[in-house]
Design an enzyme around this catalytic site. Structure first.
Site, mmCIF file in Angstrom:
data_model
loop_
_atom_site.group_PDB
_atom_site.id
_atom_site.type_symbol
_atom_site.label_atom_id
_atom_site.label_comp_id
_atom_site.label_asym_id
_atom_site.label_seq_id
_atom_site.Cartn_x
_atom_site.Cartn_y
_atom_site.Cartn_z
ATOM 1 N N ASP A 308 -14.342 -12.492 10.813
ATOM 2 C CA ASP A 308 -13.414 -10.972 10.641
ATOM 3 C C ASP A 308 -13.675 -10.357 11.750
ATOM 4 O OD1 ASP A 308 -11.553 -8.619 9.537
ATOM 5 O OD2 ASP A 308 -12.430 -9.644 7.786
ATOM 6 N N ASP A 421 -3.951 -10.689 10.965
ATOM 7 C CA ASP A 421 -3.959 -9.854 9.965
ATOM 8 C C ASP A 421 -3.252 -8.947 10.687
ATOM 9 O OD1 ASP A 421 -4.747 -8.503 7.777
ATOM 10 O OD2 ASP A 421 -7.173 -8.354 7.990
ATOM 11 N N GLU A 424 1.999 -7.020 8.984
ATOM 12 C CA GLU A 424 3.831 -6.430 7.652
ATOM 13 C C GLU A 424 4.894 -5.538 8.888
ATOM 14 O OE1 GLU A 424 0.493 -7.202 5.779
ATOM 15 O OE2 GLU A 424 0.645 -5.146 7.333
ATOM 16 N N GLU A 426 1.385 -3.434 9.430
ATOM 17 C CA GLU A 426 0.313 -2.353 8.870
ATOM 18 C C GLU A 426 0.718 -0.703 8.778
ATOM 19 O OE1 GLU A 426 -3.590 -0.767 7.703
ATOM 20 O OE2 GLU A 426 -3.617 -2.738 6.834
ATOM 21 N N ARG A 481 -1.089 -12.883 6.161
ATOM 22 C CA ARG A 481 -0.288 -12.142 5.047
ATOM 23 C C ARG A 481 0.990 -11.957 5.368
ATOM 24 N NH1 ARG A 481 -4.371 -6.460 4.879
ATOM 25 N NH2 ARG A 481 -2.666 -5.475 5.545
ATOM 26 N N ASP A 498 -5.717 -7.408 0.008
ATOM 27 C CA ASP A 498 -6.048 -6.924 0.265
ATOM 28 C C ASP A 498 -6.625 -5.986 -1.977
ATOM 29 O OD1 ASP A 498 -7.495 -7.115 2.337
ATOM 30 O OD2 ASP A 498 -6.382 -4.686 2.414
ATOM 31 N N HIS A 558 -13.147 -14.101 -0.440
ATOM 32 C CA HIS A 558 -13.199 -13.295 1.080
ATOM 33 C C HIS A 558 -13.618 -12.283 0.096
ATOM 34 C CE1 HIS A 558 -12.674 -11.631 4.952
ATOM 35 N NE2 HIS A 558 -11.318 -10.672 4.558
#
Length: 821
Positions: A308, A421, A424, A426, A481, A498, A558
């Site tokens: 990560d 990651d 979107e 985010e 994701r 998440d 995870h």
């Protein structure tokens, strides 16, 4: 605009689309009552596409193959050319050249037909109805339209219709009656209800055997009969005015055709099916090596370690966008990666598309015009959780080239997998500007609103395409994701974000995976054990989630590291149970890899809704259980402190996968739970290839196979195809570089069981001989005689397990017949 002018505009657009080829114009100017001109004024056919000239929007209707059609607007309501983005849902080249299409013209309709599928355009209303085998399946209500608010698509719904769709949501399997945002957005710590999540899909699949794919990446809404009960409505704030209709003979056929149209998932590397060591997150090189060492010492298989955000910074905030190792904590990354690779453990790194103004690469990103911009033509900056940031413009060539250079450097260091990651994205301001530079469309500027839902898709496309060129002998691993329809063709492996580390977080995971899988995102999976929160370790929750993960596309515990997600850091019996189930995962590798092959060849999901296999009306809404391939019926335990687990079994005979107890299906059974078993049944007549004792997927030896068969006299005949290749060559499917073992079983009038094996195909490195052990379950007594190719053969009988084991060696091209009397 005059009709003459509008037709000249249409002609120009069509000419560009057809590379200046001549249109074959059909009879036009159909009349309605009196001498009034019908609203469809002219139409013409070129190849598989009808060009429709109307008194409002001009549009095209294209036969795509796989009983599918595409409708796209060419002009807006005023007759001006419609500003359109290229399709993301469809591959760049849709192979439908071999279709034989037919056009019929009546006073009221124009109909395009092929392969018993047809689309009929009403000349007056423009409404299109879709038929299969002469029966109308569905029809537009208000159809496709463009107005000042954006783009919309309206279909009529019948009273008894049930609907999948919308992608990741927690709403139940039948989502009719719900309205939801079409805007990919993080939902941190979700549990048993969510109307908006990380990976939405602007698509619906009906119990009437069709799917509608709204090919639009803009922010919008999907209303499945919530506002108006008999209307399915997509709406978007701009973007592309296009949709795809897919017709099917059954739900299973509709799923396969939908995936065939949007693009099948490339065959992943075999190590994707292994165990991943992952957490938020490993903070140093020593910690990474120590955790892999713990797996080795505790005899728990592992294939990859996932790093990560601490690989590029010591803190959570302030470092995103560095895109290079923090040498204070990872002083010798290449040595670390090399030492892991020597142990057959792959290294996977996280990357994010946000470049903080405090990061090492900010100046470089600005200088290279790599960031999305504001109205003044400078990088758009904004604050979010990790700091003040810009956003990589993955739609522009400059942004793609700049971002890719860092992947290329890391790949040279030996990084084997990529985790994207926050894609979107985010945080994604509506008025941020992207420089869209798609081939054939030139350069244009589009807003964040118009392409928001396509950001992750475009990012995955860039990574995947560049990796396939850079490492032409390797299959990319791309964990992300967020994406769009068709993201699977870029090898995308999505997860469900998440999720809360709670029983409420575990409960919706079957629904989430199935809703994504039917539209092609077949590797959708969860952070096993849950990710977010959790004050104390819930041993039962953790154990049940990992047991479920054994029968999921990806096995990747995870979590936030206040509670260790890796089983090596827990005590027995948790660790010992986890070890057994992870080992089972590895033992099942030949079966699971064959599921991956089926997905790559046919688009068949690994996790399958029961309605794809059994009575559709009865099982369409089921989210409690699913099929793992053709053989296994899985019903995850999602509540604590249960002594039994009530499960409705489909009709037929079923065997408990762990105890071999026989169950009669077609009713609800109470499965007796212990902490180390799990509700999994095997359908009578099923085959399952296995390979016992693997500690890495790399250690799979095709020369040694166990073929398990579950026998019951109620199953007169059954068959199974096992797929095998070298596990890593990227062109196995395209070039046919694989082998199949066709396994068949039949029972004759004397109740003798005959098992046959036939091999076809080959690949480089394929074994010339195999040592195969058949294990037959379900026999009630020791057989009187066993014959292999007509000759008596020794076999081992287990009275306790009621199983018969038979070992033999055969040439890879040899056919074998076994008769059990």
């Amino acid at each position: 605009m005059s009709k003459k002018h509008k037709r000249s505009v249409l002609s120009a657009v069509v000419s560009a689309t057809l590379s200046r080829r001549l249109l074959a114009t059909l009879p036009a100017l159909a009349l309605i009552s009196g001498n009034a001109l019908a609203v469809v004024e002219q139409f013409s056919l070129q190849g598989n596409t009808l060009y429709i000239d109307t008194d409002t929007n001009d549009f095209t209707l294209t036969a795509l193959g796989n009983k599918s059609f595409q409708v796209t607007y060419v002009t807006d309501n005023s007759g001006k050319p419609y500003e359109n983005l290229s399709s993301m849902a469809l591959p760049e080249h849709v192979a439908a050249n071999e279709l034989t299409v037919d056009v019929s013209d009546t006073p009221n309709t124009i109909t395009l037909t092929y392969d018993n599928a047809s689309a009929s355009i009403d000349k007056q209303s423009h409404a299109i109805s879709y038929s299969l085998n002469g029966e109308v399946v569905t029809k537009e209500r208000d159809g496709l339209s463009i107005n000042s608010h954006g783009v919309s698509l309206s279909f009529a719904l019948s009273d008894d219709e049930k609907l999948y769709g919308g992608g990741q949501r927690v709403l139940g399997m039948d989502r009719r009656g719900n309205a939801m945002p079409l805007y990919n957005k993080a939902h941190y710590g979700y549990t048993t209800s969510s109307n908006q999540m990380y990976f939405g899909l602007s698509a619906v699949m009906s119990s009437k055997h069709y799917s509608v794919l709204f090919d639009n990446t803009a922010s919008g809404e999907l209303d499945m009969g919530s506002s108006t009960p008999d209307e399915l409505l997509f709406s978007a704030k701009g973007g592309r005015a296009s949709y795809i209709m897919v017709l099917g003979e059954s739900l299973s056929d509709t799923v396969k055709s939908t995936v065939a149209i949007t693009g099948k998932q490339p065959l992943p590397p075999r190590w994707l099916l292994g165990n991943f060591a992952s957490r938020f997150g490993y903070k140093s090189q020593d910690e990474v090596m120590n955790v892999v060492d713990a797996f080795n010492k505790q005899d728990i298989p592992v294939d990859a370690v996932v790093l990560d955000l601490y690989w590029f910074g010591k803190d959570i905030k302030g470092h995103m966008g560095n895109l290079s190792w923090d040498t204070a904590t990872f002083p010798e990354p290449e040595k670390m990666i090399s030492e892991l690779r020597e142990q057959d453990v792959k290294t996977v790194l996280i990357t994010e598309p946000f470049i903080l103004t405090t990061s090492k690469q900010w100046d470089s990103a600005v200088e290279n015009n790599a960031l999305a911009q504001n109205d003044q033509g400078t990088p758009y900056t904004f604050d979010f959780y990790f700091g003040n940031t810009g956003l990589v413009d993955v739609f522009s060539e400059a942004g793609q080239d700049w971002f890719w250079q860092y992947y290329e450097k890391l790949a040279a260091q030996g990084v084997a997998g990529w985790w994207g990651d926050l894609g979107e994205p985010e945080v994604h301001p509506d008025d941020i500007q992207h420089a869209w530079s798609e081939a054939g469309l030139g350069n244009q500027t589009v807003s964040g609103t118009e392409v928001h839902n396509g950001y992750g898709h475009q990012w995955a496309k860039t990574v995947y395409n560049n990796l396939t060129e850079l490492q032409s002998d390797t299959r990319p691993f791309v964990l992300m994701r967020s994406g769009f329809l068709g993201s699977q063709r870029y090898g995308m492996v999505p997860w469900t974000g998440d999720v809360s580390r709670s029983w409420g977080g575990l409960k919706p995971q079957v629904e989430l995976a199935l809703q994504m899988s039917v539209f092609g995102l077949a590797y959708t999976h969860s952070d096993l054990g849950g990710f977010a929160g959790g004050d104390t370790f819930d041993a039962e929750l953790y154990t049940r989630w990992l047991q479920f993960g054994t029968f999921s596309p990806v096995f990747r515990p995870h979590a936030q590291d206040n509670i260790a997600p890796e089983p090596v850091f827990h005590d027995d019996p948790v660790k010992s149970i986890a070890r057994e189930f992870i080992q089972l995962r590895y033992d099942m590798l030949p079966y699971n890899y064959s599921l991956a092959f089926e997905n790559a060849l046919f688009g068949t999901p690994l996790m399958r809704p029961l309605a794809m296999v059994f009575n559709e009306n009865k099982w369409f809404e089921s989210a409690k259980s699913y099929m793992w391939g053709d053989a296994l019926f899985v019903s995850p335990v999602t509540q604590p402190n249960q002594q039994t687990w009530a499960v409705e079994l489909p009709p037929g005979i079923w065997f408990d996968f762990f105890s071999s107890a026989k169950y009669q299906g077609g009713k609800t059974v109470d499965y007796p739970l212990t902490q180390d078993n799990f509700p999994v049944w095997v359908k009578a007549g099923s085959f399952m290839p296995m390979s016992e004792g693997l500690s890495r997927t790399e250690h799979f030896d095709a020369r040694e196979l166990e073929m398990h068969y579950w026998h019951d006299h109620s199953v007169i005949s059954s068959s199974y195809t096992y797929y095998e290749d070298d596990g890593k060559s990227p062109n196995s499917v395209e070039k046919g570089l694989y082998t199949t073992l066709q396994l068949n079983a039949s029972v004759d009038e004397s109740a003798d069981l005959t098992l046959t094996l036939d091999s076809q195909g080959s690949y480089i490195g394929m074994p010339q001989q195999r040592n195969i052990t058949y294990v037959v379950h379900g026999l009630t007594e020791r057989p009187q005689k066993v014959l292999v190719d007509g000759a008596p053969a020794p076999a081992t009988w287990s009275e306790k397990g009621k199983t018969l084991s038979l070992a033999f060696t055969c040439d890879y091209q040899q056919s074998v017949e076994i008769v059990i009397m």
